[in-house]
Design a protein around this motif. Structure first.
Motif, short mmCIF file in Angstrom:
data_model
loop_
_atom_site.label_atom_id
_atom_site.label_comp_id
_atom_site.label_asym_id
_atom_site.label_seq_id
_atom_site.Cartn_x
_atom_site.Cartn_y
_atom_site.Cartn_z
N PHE A 159 0.88 -1.17 0.00
CA PHE A 159 0.00 0.00 0.00
C PHE A 159 0.92 1.21 0.00
N GLN A 187 -1.28 3.31 -4.86
CA GLN A 187 -1.48 1.95 -5.35
C GLN A 187 -1.64 0.99 -4.18
N ASN A 188 -2.62 0.09 -4.29
CA ASN A 188 -2.80 -0.96 -3.29
C ASN A 188 -2.51 -2.31 -3.95
N ASP A 189 -1.29 -2.81 -3.73
CA ASP A 189 -0.91 -4.13 -4.24
C ASP A 189 -1.16 -5.23 -3.22
N SER A 190 -1.88 -4.89 -2.15
CA SER A 190 -2.25 -5.92 -1.17
C SER A 190 -3.37 -6.80 -1.74
N HIS A 193 -8.64 -5.01 1.01
CA HIS A 193 -9.00 -3.60 1.02
C HIS A 193 -8.15 -2.85 2.03
N ARG A 194 -7.73 -1.60 1.67
CA ARG A 194 -6.92 -0.78 2.58
C ARG A 194 -7.52 0.62 2.68
N LEU A 219 -8.99 2.01 -0.85
CA LEU A 219 -8.63 1.31 -2.07
C LEU A 219 -8.91 -0.18 -1.92
N ALA A 221 -8.30 -4.17 -3.27
CA ALA A 221 -7.10 -4.91 -3.64
C ALA A 221 -6.80 -4.71 -5.13
N LYS A 224 -5.75 1.31 -8.06
CA LYS A 224 -4.92 2.52 -8.09
C LYS A 224 -5.83 3.72 -8.19
N ASP A 255 -1.82 4.87 7.80
CA ASP A 255 -3.01 4.05 7.97
C ASP A 255 -4.00 4.76 8.90
#
Length: 819
Positions: A159, A187-190, A193-194, A219, A221, A224, A255
């Motif tokens: 994230f 960008q969330n590459d997890s 959800h973040r 964001l 998963a 972007k 966070d």
């Protein structure tokens, strides 16, 4: 993203590097330890039959290899890892631990390679970059070859803020308020959800925080987004050429518990651009005329290497010489150069490419353009976006497709792409009308015409045709051919077609024009057009700073020496173009002072130069990129009593020459050769010459040149300390001056440079355009009484002692602190 410079501790070698070469190659290659930036081509043996030819400075084309070992800790597992290359020339293949991780074709645009899939955590990892520079010629000038700009390791959590994902633009501003928009690519590459916050803080040039804003984001998963924030600043410090005020912006991704995840920062400037036919170009409400010059990417004795100090020195010296704008001919300039322009107040026209679909050199970018153009444009715009110095994008230089109803559409593709990424700058194109109508010359001239695909052939034609180019450029067929290419631009750029400025205003009163490339000796006429026409915003001369390759295009020839033939480029061992206002070591030539006079930078103080007496009476042959052969010297041993010509440049009504106190006559300034110019024929007598300028019969200024006595070695440095393990450079000028500080330009000495301590010789040599010396050698002949050594900081702290020595002269020495 965490950004770590990994310039140091690479190994480099030359030669084939494929699997079969490894298997059958016999002895392993001899590797050299190098630190980046590095130009492998610069130190190779040149030859008259080198395939790069005169355009490439007679350098060979080879395959170059670079390797480096980096340790990736176990704690980095799960993070996003990239290698970022600011410039590799060219056809670069990047491997990690023997596996191909990425490639990049263009030698002038930066790129990133994601390496997560290829690294081993908790171990050393080998980076290998292979550069294919064997297809020659691939450029019309010296390109260099190697990893010649910075390299970084980028690291971020899944994230994160994307690398170079921070963009700052001025929405509106005046002296009281400024509205700034901050855009951040998140960008969330997890795999889940973040949520979090984006916090932006702005500080002024005094490092005082002046604004802060916090925005929540969510964001899914793999998603972007672009988070945007508007900030209003009171009493903004605006950026301009005269007051290059800068701000910094730091964005932090946290966070929901305010734990920091990632951050990104950059500098920016607040300024408002406006463009119209009544006022021309305005910055913060003030009309600005572009006093511009074209530059190539190389740094003379350093080759293509883009050291920060070298780039800043170029900008500073150009600004000291009167320039307020540069054009990056003919490819995107380095980030380090733009950083310097931001700090020092220099406007930039950043140019995309010298070619589109039709080649000018056998293996140039045209071969790859159709596959790579979008990525390369994105790279250029991403690099430039936060730089207030960048005011114009140029989509090309002398593109023949611009005269075609079918191929001109490529220009529209580039423009649409640029505007989708950045609609804050203006777009131009360096149009060469002659090249655009090459296939219609018969229709224009009534002859059989012709077509040329050869860049050198075009330049030779331009050199020979002179004023004929303006006549061709004005023809109705030419106007029709380029109409679409002009109409799609914000600013119509003309190369060597100043005659079109007033024609355009009559036929297309909405057009705004700029001289994207002009002959240096045409400034007196061209600048009148710029001053007297509000729709003409400036002039860019070829060229502001001398460069390697295109050998001798600015050389002075004499009919008696060449049997009346004017060759466009010079044969080996010529190495540089010899057409810059400043030579490759940064010293100003007389034409630079003539330019400064025209721009009003010297007031009414004259400047004087002397034509070498050994050429007196010869018939001079000047080309499109030359002025005269005069130098600022009154030291001509062996020519006592012989005829000699003294030139003067002044913004004055009259000028008078004195030789050892005796008048040689008062004459009007401005003659049938050039405005702001006059000359006298007199006899050479050692001593002193003075030029006095007059306005309204009153003295307005004076300039003198004295004869140099016996020279001694003098040495000066541009800084006292450099930082250990960095890209820092110290420039050392070595000159032959007498005890009064008068330079002896006719004395030639072989000089050796010795270094003791934690420093290395990054470059060494002179501005001699015709030499077989290498710029990594420590011994050189002076040229016009000068040479230069460039010292790079070593990895350890201490004191560097630099000694220069020449037979029959006392040594000279300086020291540099490495801190």
């Amino acid at each position: 993203m965490k950004k770590t410079n990994i310039n140091n501790d690479w190994q480099s070698w030359t030669g084939a590097s494929g699997l079969m070469a490894t298997f059958f190659g016999g002895q392993p290659p001899e590797k050299a330890d190098v630190d980046l930036p590095h130009d492998s081509m610069l130190h190779k043996d040149r030859s008259a039959d080198a395939v790069s030819g005169s355009g490439g400075g007679y350098f060979p084309g080879e395959t170059y290899n670079y390797t480096k070992t980096i340790y990736i800790p176990e704690t980095a597992r799960g993070d996003i890892l990239y290698l970022e290359f600011e410039g590799v020339f060219m056809y670069a293949h990047v491997e990690i631990n023997g596996n191909v991780a990425g490639k990049h074709v263009n030698g002038y645009t930066g790129f990133q390679v994601k390496i997560n899939d290829f690294v081993e955590y908790g171990k050393d990892n080998e980076i290998r970059v292979t550069i294919k520079n064997t297809c020659q010629p691939n450029s019309r000038w010296y390109s260099g070859a190697g990893i010649y700009r910075n390299v970084y390791l980028l690291q971020a959590p899944p994230f994160h803020i994307e690398a170079n994902g921070l963009r700052i633009r001025t929405i509106d501003c005046d002296d009281e308020l400024a509205v700034v928009r901050i855009s951040a690519d998140i960008q969330n590459d997890s795999v889940w959800h973040r949520s979090g916050y984006v916090i932006s803080k702005i500080k002024n040039g005094q490092d005082k925080q002046v604004a802060e804003v916090k925005s929540k984001i969510n964001l899914f998963a793999g998603q972007k987004i672009t988070a945007e924030q508007n900030i209003t600043l009171t009493d903004p410090q605006l950026w301009s050429v005269d007051d290059p005020n800068l701000y910094s912006c730091e964005i932090t991704l946290v966070d929901l518990e305010d734990n920091m995840l990632d951050s990104e920062s950059d500098q920016f400037g607040i300024r408002k651009l406006r463009l119209d036919t009544m006022h021309g170009l305005r910055i913060n409400g003030r009309t600005v005329k572009l006093k511009g010059g074209c530059i190539h990417h190389d740094n003379g004795l350093l080759g293509a290497c883009a050291f920060e100090d070298a780039e800043e020195r170029r900008v500073k010296l150009l600004k000291d010489a009167g320039y307020n704008a540069v054009r990056s001919a003919h490819n995107p300039i380095s980030k380090a150069f733009l950083d310097a322009c931001d700090r020092l107040g220099m406007m930039v026209m950043d140019e995309f490419s010298d070619t589109w679909t039709r080649t000018k050199a056998d293996y140039d970018y045209a071969f790859s353009m159709s596959e790579w153009w979008e990525l390369d444009l994105e790279s250029m715009i991403r690099k430039d976006y936060n730089h207030p110095s960048v005011i114009l994008y140029s989509i090309g230089n002398e593109i023949p497709e611009c005269g075609s109803d079918y191929s001109a559409d490529w220009g529209r593709k580039y423009i649409d792409k640029i505007r989708s990424l950045d609609d804050t700058r203006y777009i131009t194109n360096g149009l060469n009308v002659l090249l655009a109508v090459m296939d219609r010359l018969g229709e224009i001239t009534g002859s059989s015409g012709g077509q040329s695909e050869d860049g050198d052939g075009l330049n030779q034609m331009m050199n020979d045709m002179g004023q004929m180019m303006n006549m061709l450029a004005m023809h109705p067929v030419s106007s029709q051919a380029i109409e679409e290419s002009c109409d799609m631009l914000d600013v119509v750029g003309y190369n060597y077609s100043a005659a079109r400025y007033e024609l355009d205003h009559k036929t297309h009163p909405e057009r705004i024009c700029v001289g994207t490339e002009t002959s240096p000796a045409a400034l007196d006429v061209n600048w009148d057009l710029v001053k007297n026409n509000s729709h003409v915003i400036g002039d860019f001369s070829w060229t502001a700073w001398d460069y390697l390759g295109e050998t001798g295009i600015g050389a002075i020839n004499y009919m008696e020496d060449t049997q009346g033939k004017q060759a466009f480029m010079k044969e080996y061992p010529w190495i540089n173009a010899y057409c810059g206002d400043l030579d490759i070591t940064g010293h100003r030539k007389p034409v630079s002072y003539w330019r400064e006079v025209i721009w009003g930078g010297r007031g009414q103080v004259p400047y004087a130069a002397v034509q070498p007496p050994q050429n007196f009476g010869k018939t001079i042959m000047t080309g499109n990129w030359s002025f005269t052969d005069a130098v600022c010297s009154w030291t001509w041993p062996g020519f006592e009593g012989k005829d000699i010509v003294v030139e003067a440049y002044a913004d004055a009504e009259e000028a008078e020459l004195f030789v050892n106190g005796k008048t040689q006559g008062r004459i009007p300034v401005g003659d049938d050769f050039k405005k702001y110019y006059c000359k006298w024929q007199t006899k050479y007598e050692p001593g002193k010459v003075e030029v006095v300028s007059y306005v309204g019969k009153m003295e307005s200024g004076r300039f003198e040149i004295s004869t140099a006595q016996d020279p001694k070695l003098t040495i000066s440095q541009d800084k006292d300390e450099i930082r250990a393990g960095s890209n820092d450079l110290c420039y050392i000028d070595i000159e032959l001056k007498d005890e009064n500080g008068v330079l002896n330009m006719t004395s030639e000495k072989k000089i050796k440079v010795s270094i003791d301590g934690p420093g290395t010789l990054a470059g060494c040599g002179s501005a001699d355009p015709k030499t077989e010396e290498k710029y990594n050698e420590d011994t050189h002949m002076t040229y016009q009484g000068r040479m230069q050594a460039i010292i790079r900081a070593g990895k350890e702290k201490g004191i560097v002692q630099v000694k220069v020595a020449s037979e029959g002269m006392d040594d000279a020495m300086v020291q540099i602190d490495v801190v």
